[in-house]
Design an enzyme around this catalytic site. Sequence first.
Site, short mmCIF file in Angstrom:
data_model
loop_
_atom_site.label_atom_id
_atom_site.label_comp_id
_atom_site.label_asym_id
_atom_site.label_seq_id
_atom_site.Cartn_x
_atom_site.Cartn_y
_atom_site.Cartn_z
N CYS A 219 0.84 -1.20 0.00
CA CYS A 219 0.00 0.00 0.00
C CYS A 219 0.88 1.26 0.00
CB CYS A 219 -0.98 -0.05 1.15
SG CYS A 219 -2.47 0.90 0.80
N HIS B 186 -3.71 -5.01 0.47
CA HIS B 186 -3.15 -5.55 1.72
C HIS B 186 -3.26 -7.08 1.73
CE1 HIS B 186 -2.54 -1.82 4.01
NE2 HIS B 186 -3.55 -1.36 3.29
N GLU C 282 -1.85 -9.15 3.54
CA GLU C 282 -1.78 -9.74 4.89
C GLU C 282 -3.14 -10.12 5.47
OE1 GLU C 282 -1.09 -6.61 4.04
OE2 GLU C 282 -1.48 -5.16 5.65
N1 GLN Z 1 -1.88 6.68 2.74
C1 GLN Z 1 -2.00 5.92 1.53
C2 GLN Z 1 -3.33 6.17 0.84
O1 GLN Z 1 -4.27 6.62 1.44
C3 GLN Z 1 -1.76 4.46 1.77
C4 GLN Z 1 -2.77 3.84 2.68
C5 GLN Z 1 -2.30 2.53 3.24
O2 GLN Z 1 -1.10 2.24 3.23
N2 GLN Z 1 -3.20 1.74 3.77
O3 GLN Z 1 -3.47 5.87 -0.32
#
Ligand code: GLN
Length: 559
Positions: A389, A515, A517
């Site tokens: 992410c 994600h 995970e």
């Molecule tokens: N801050 C980033 C976004 O909003 C990544 C978010 C995250 O890593 N869950 O896109």
Amino acid sequence: MGSRSAGHRTKYLLVTGGVVSSIGKGLTSASIGALMEARGLTVTHMKLDPYINVDPGTMSPYQHGEVYVTDDGAETDLDLGHYERFTSARLTRNHNVTTGRIYETVISKERRGEYLGATVQVIPHITDEIKRRIYAAAGDADIAIIEIGGTVGDIESLPFLEAIRQLKVEQGAQNAMSVHVTLVPHIPTAGEMKTKPTQHSVREMREIGIQPDLLVCRCDRNITQSLKEKIALFSNVPVDRVIPAVDVSCIYELPIALHLEGIDTQIAEQLNIWSRQPDMSKWEETVERFKNPPQGKVRIGVVGKYVHLKDSYKSLHEALVHGGIAGGVSVHLEYIDSTHLERGGSLASHLEHLDAILVPGGFGDRGVEGKISAIRYAREHKIPFFGICLGMQLAVIEYARNVCGLEGASSVEFGEKVTHPVIDLMPDQRGIERKGGTMRLGAYPCKLTPGSRAAEIYGTNEISERHRHRFEFNNDYRAQLTAGGLVLSGTSPDDRLVEIIELRDHPHFIGCQFHPEFKSHPHEAHPLFSSFVRAAIARRESVGRGPRETAEAAPLEMH
Ligand code: GLN
């Protein structure tokens, strides 16, 4: 109520906790789920949280632990992660309900006039709404395990406890059972284990009208038979249903430990369920591989922004453990505060000894330059890298700046005026500002480029993964970045969104916008985590670090 086809009836396990918070109700519930599933039954789980927030999405992960995301895009309590890791239950927004959400529903019904002018009260309106949600969440599972957050005695959990008291009466003793998790502490100065806290908490339960049917007693050493008898006597629970839960060094051992204490037999007996003895071989194998990893250890650096508390990266931590179990190694995680990497000094002193580097998800600009430096180090020194992410977004920024020469490349998350906004909002998101409103949440399909590392790792070209972010790879920079060598190996099926990036000429450099995970299991590590750990082992071998040399460090370190 509970409209079921004839002959099928969901049985309810109502899990409460006493004495102290963080007593392990979530893991206990998950372990019971695993055991009932291993007996051939279908299970589902639900968590009722007494706080007023409508969901945990806006709560600080440092206070509340990670926000766990379900397929349907609900931002939920991290206990749902335990439930999904320990069982095959697939949970939704209906499986995590807070006081805030209950009141929201009741108040909007009242506004619509649905109560026909009645005085709207905690009993019956709030408790009815709680029961309605429990019955709905149970669906057609054989067993629904309902965990009540908080500790018995808290003012805010009272309506939930009253609702499960009513539910027990409605369902009868063969269909609903109260499982109470308590603490039996060992007091060193007395040289004894004390039952008083358990006595008090059972009394508290009985005062509100719930007689616990089974006690799970958390303890740091075994409870003698005579102590069990004492607990049984004052709590009015049969002695075979006083189940000790002695601390385990590996959480995946808990289902086995509870089984050996007879918990599933006792539950099956009271609920009159005919089911086979559980097959625990998968759990035994997992625990054995965790405790005696044939390939030694690897050191993986997780570069993030930490106030500490590894609970804020719970699923990530577990997924790395799963990758280790799959690869036959113990994964030593070193949490590196990225702000420390920004203070000058040599990066090598922080990163050189690592077998792999991971940059996890995150929000805001604090520490991002340190993370970018770590990514650059991993890329240039051919250390296996995995960006998740925000970690992927920063890998794109790093590549744009240092390989493609786009000076000032950044994400608009870190400031409005960016020379090269390689990470940006999508055009249709601009102008929508309400917090949480613009997040991409939940499962999205993704297609992988045939022949890419990602496709090879997954062994398929179509996947579905869970998201929680606001910003995206900016398509205006696709041509420049791919010309510079960045490989876009996963996109949304309509090709609008970049979901995975990777590098050729590097042993393992992968970033994903989702994600992974959230979908890893102890017996079946997520492919991106098993491949990452395999790459860490290969790195360890290639630089001539034997399994033993990396074994000196403590499993969890912060620096
Ligand atoms: N801050 C980033 C976004 O909003 C990544 C978010 C995250 O890593 N869950 O896109």
